[in-house]
Design a protein around this motif. Structure first.
Motif, PDB file in Angstrom:
ATOM      1  N   THR A   1       0.858  -1.190   0.000  1.00 47.21           N
ATOM      2  CA  THR A   1       0.000   0.000   0.000  1.00 47.21           C
ATOM      3  C   THR A   1       0.888   1.231   0.000  1.00 47.21           C
ATOM      4  OG1 THR A   1      -1.678  -1.188   1.257  1.00 47.21           O
ATOM      5  CG2 THR A   1      -1.835   1.212   1.249  1.00 47.21           C
ATOM      6  N   GLN A   2       0.562   2.187  -0.853  1.00 47.44           N
ATOM      7  CA  GLN A   2       1.256   3.471  -0.851  1.00 47.44           C
ATOM      8  C   GLN A   2       0.288   4.554  -1.294  1.00 47.44           C
ATOM      9  OE1 GLN A   2       4.500   2.775  -3.700  1.00 47.44           O
ATOM     10  NE2 GLN A   2       3.959   4.645  -4.757  1.00 47.44           N
ATOM     11  N   TYR A   3       0.614   5.787  -0.945  1.00 46.98           N
ATOM     12  CA  TYR A   3      -0.253   6.920  -1.301  1.00 46.98           C
ATOM     13  C   TYR A   3      -0.164   7.199  -2.797  1.00 46.98           C
ATOM     14  CZ  TYR A   3      -0.155   8.012   3.727  1.00 46.98           C
ATOM     15  OH  TYR A   3      -0.251   7.954   5.088  1.00 46.98           O
ATOM     16  N   ARG A   4      -1.329   7.440  -3.424  1.00 43.06           N
ATOM     17  CA  ARG A   4      -1.345   7.902  -4.819  1.00 43.06           C
ATOM     18  C   ARG A   4      -0.939   9.361  -4.877  1.00 43.06           C
ATOM     19  NH1 ARG A   4      -7.239   5.428  -6.146  1.00 43.06           N
ATOM     20  NH2 ARG A   4      -7.310   5.607  -3.901  1.00 43.06           N
ATOM     21  N   THR A   5      -1.313  10.124  -3.827  1.00 41.44           N
ATOM     22  CA  THR A   5      -0.943  11.534  -3.695  1.00 41.44           C
ATOM     23  C   THR A   5      -0.108  11.666  -2.434  1.00 41.44           C
ATOM     24  OG1 THR A   5      -3.029  12.185  -4.733  1.00 41.44           O
ATOM     25  CG2 THR A   5      -1.833  13.886  -3.513  1.00 41.44           C
ATOM     26  N   ALA A   6       1.079  12.213  -2.549  1.00 43.52           N
ATOM     27  CA  ALA A   6       1.993  12.313  -1.410  1.00 43.52           C
ATOM     28  C   ALA A   6       1.327  12.968  -0.202  1.00 43.52           C
ATOM     29  CB  ALA A   6       3.232  13.120  -1.807  1.00 43.52           C
ATOM     30  N   SER A   7       1.583  12.411   0.973  1.00 42.15           N
ATOM     31  CA  SER A   7       1.103  12.931   2.260  1.00 42.15           C
ATOM     32  C   SER A   7      -0.419  12.974   2.374  1.00 42.15           C
ATOM     33  CB  SER A   7       1.687  14.325   2.528  1.00 42.15           C
ATOM     34  OG  SER A   7       3.095  14.272   2.500  1.00 42.15           O
ATOM     35  N   THR A   8      -1.131  12.145   1.607  1.00 41.65           N
ATOM     36  CA  THR A   8      -2.587  12.114   1.643  1.00 41.65           C
ATOM     37  C   THR A   8      -3.051  10.687   1.932  1.00 41.65           C
ATOM     38  OG1 THR A   8      -2.603  13.890   0.001  1.00 41.65           O
ATOM     39  CG2 THR A   8      -4.693  12.738   0.381  1.00 41.65           C
ATOM     40  N   PRO A   9      -3.255  10.353   3.226  1.00 37.32           N
ATOM     41  CA  PRO A   9      -3.628   8.983   3.576  1.00 37.32           C
ATOM     42  C   PRO A   9      -4.870   8.463   2.854  1.00 37.32           C
ATOM     43  CG  PRO A   9      -3.007  10.197   5.542  1.00 37.32           C
ATOM     44  CD  PRO A   9      -3.054  11.190   4.406  1.00 37.32           C
ATOM     45  N   ALA A  10      -5.843   9.322   2.605  1.00 36.22           N
ATOM     46  CA  ALA A  10      -7.067   8.872   1.941  1.00 36.22           C
ATOM     47  C   ALA A  10      -6.793   8.401   0.513  1.00 36.22           C
ATOM     48  CB  ALA A  10      -8.116   9.978   1.932  1.00 36.22           C
ATOM     49  N   SER A  11      -5.648   8.761  -0.043  1.00 37.10           N
ATOM     50  CA  SER A  11      -5.328   8.367  -1.417  1.00 37.10           C
ATOM     51  C   SER A  11      -4.606   7.024  -1.495  1.00 37.10           C
ATOM     52  CB  SER A  11      -4.459   9.443  -2.080  1.00 37.10           C
ATOM     53  OG  SER A  11      -3.123   9.377  -1.596  1.00 37.10           O
ATOM     54  N   ALA A  12      -4.445   6.338  -0.373  1.00 33.92           N
ATOM     55  CA  ALA A  12      -3.714   5.071  -0.358  1.00 33.92           C
ATOM     56  C   ALA A  12      -4.341   4.064  -1.310  1.00 33.92           C
ATOM     57  CB  ALA A  12      -3.682   4.501   1.057  1.00 33.92           C
TER      58      ALA A  12
ATOM     59  N   LEU B   1     -10.881   7.687  -1.755  1.00 33.49           N
ATOM     60  CA  LEU B   1     -11.275   6.466  -1.058  1.00 33.49           C
ATOM     61  C   LEU B   1     -10.055   5.558  -0.975  1.00 33.49           C
ATOM     62  CD1 LEU B   1     -14.799   5.766  -2.585  1.00 33.49           C
ATOM     63  CD2 LEU B   1     -14.244   6.696  -0.326  1.00 33.49           C
ATOM     64  N   PHE B   2      -9.623   5.263   0.252  1.00 33.72           N
ATOM     65  CA  PHE B   2      -8.405   4.499   0.454  1.00 33.72           C
ATOM     66  C   PHE B   2      -8.565   3.028   0.094  1.00 33.72           C
ATOM     67  CE2 PHE B   2     -10.577   3.069   4.181  1.00 33.72           C
ATOM     68  CZ  PHE B   2      -9.983   1.867   4.513  1.00 33.72           C
ATOM     69  N   GLN B   3      -7.435   2.373  -0.139  1.00 31.22           N
ATOM     70  CA  GLN B   3      -7.322   0.923  -0.270  1.00 31.22           C
ATOM     71  C   GLN B   3      -6.183   0.484   0.645  1.00 31.22           C
ATOM     72  OE1 GLN B   3      -6.391   0.023  -4.329  1.00 31.22           O
ATOM     73  NE2 GLN B   3      -8.307   0.843  -5.121  1.00 31.22           N
TER      74      GLN B   3
ATOM     75  N   PHE C   1      -8.483  -6.805  -1.233  1.00 29.98           N
ATOM     76  CA  PHE C   1      -8.059  -5.630  -0.484  1.00 29.98           C
ATOM     77  C   PHE C   1      -9.260  -5.024   0.218  1.00 29.98           C
ATOM     78  CE2 PHE C   1      -9.071  -4.401  -4.795  1.00 29.98           C
ATOM     79  CZ  PHE C   1      -9.850  -3.256  -4.661  1.00 29.98           C
ATOM     80  N   VAL C   2      -8.986  -4.240   1.251  1.00 29.06           N
ATOM     81  CA  VAL C   2     -10.009  -3.480   1.956  1.00 29.06           C
ATOM     82  C   VAL C   2     -10.004  -2.083   1.357  1.00 29.06           C
ATOM     83  CG1 VAL C   2     -10.644  -2.469   4.189  1.00 29.06           C
ATOM     84  CG2 VAL C   2      -9.779  -4.794   4.082  1.00 29.06           C
ATOM     85  N   ALA C   3     -11.192  -1.492   1.197  1.00 30.57           N
ATOM     86  CA  ALA C   3     -11.261  -0.142   0.645  1.00 30.57           C
ATOM     87  C   ALA C   3     -12.489   0.580   1.160  1.00 30.57           C
ATOM     88  CB  ALA C   3     -11.306  -0.187  -0.887  1.00 30.57           C
TER      89      ALA C   3
END
Length: 131
Positions: free
Chosen positions: A14-25, A53-55, A72-74
């Motif tokens: 799991t990693q952020y799609r947008t840096a420093s934005t946990p919801a973008s994981a 929406l996170f994953q 995965f959980v999302a």
């Protein structure tokens, strides 16, 4: 690992799609065909069109027909309402299902500060998805 082809491995994280934005994981996947010496460019098996929406908690299994199964959980409609999802790829991960299947729902998101977050694992049949 691919159960038929020696030296072929898959990794999910799991990693952020947008840096420093946990919801973008998002859950990412990469493949190695040389015993892990090199890895393919990462892909997101299901890149939700809603980037807020996170994953998380990706799980990968490869079957003898070279199908790659990822759960995965999302977040669903928000990040406090989550579900367990399933996507699959054929031909060793080259073609992914267009939409994920929801295989388990929950009314609250897992707590990120838990030592062992609750994760519901689904058993995937070799020939299809249980609905």
């Amino acid at each position: 690992a691919d159960p038929v082809t020696n030296g072929t491995f898959y990794a999910v994280w799991t990693q952020y799609r947008t840096a420093s934005t946990p919801a973008s994981a998002a859950v990412y996947l990469s493949k190695s065909i040389d015993n892990g010496a090199t890895w393919s460019a990462p892909v997101i098996p299901y890149n939700n069109p809603n980037p807020n929406l996170f994953q998380a908690f990706g799980w990968v299994k490869v079957t003898t027909d070279h199908a790659v199964h990822v759960t995965f959980v999302a977040g669903t409609t928000s990040n406090t309402s989550v579900a367990q999802f399933y996507v699959q790829a054929t031909h060793g991960g080259s073609t992914w299902s267009a939409r994920p299947y929801s295989i388990m729902a929950s009314s609250t998101a897992p707590c990120s500060n838990e030592a062992s977050p609750r994760l519901y694992q689904a058993t995937l049949p070799r020939t299809g998805v249980r609905r």
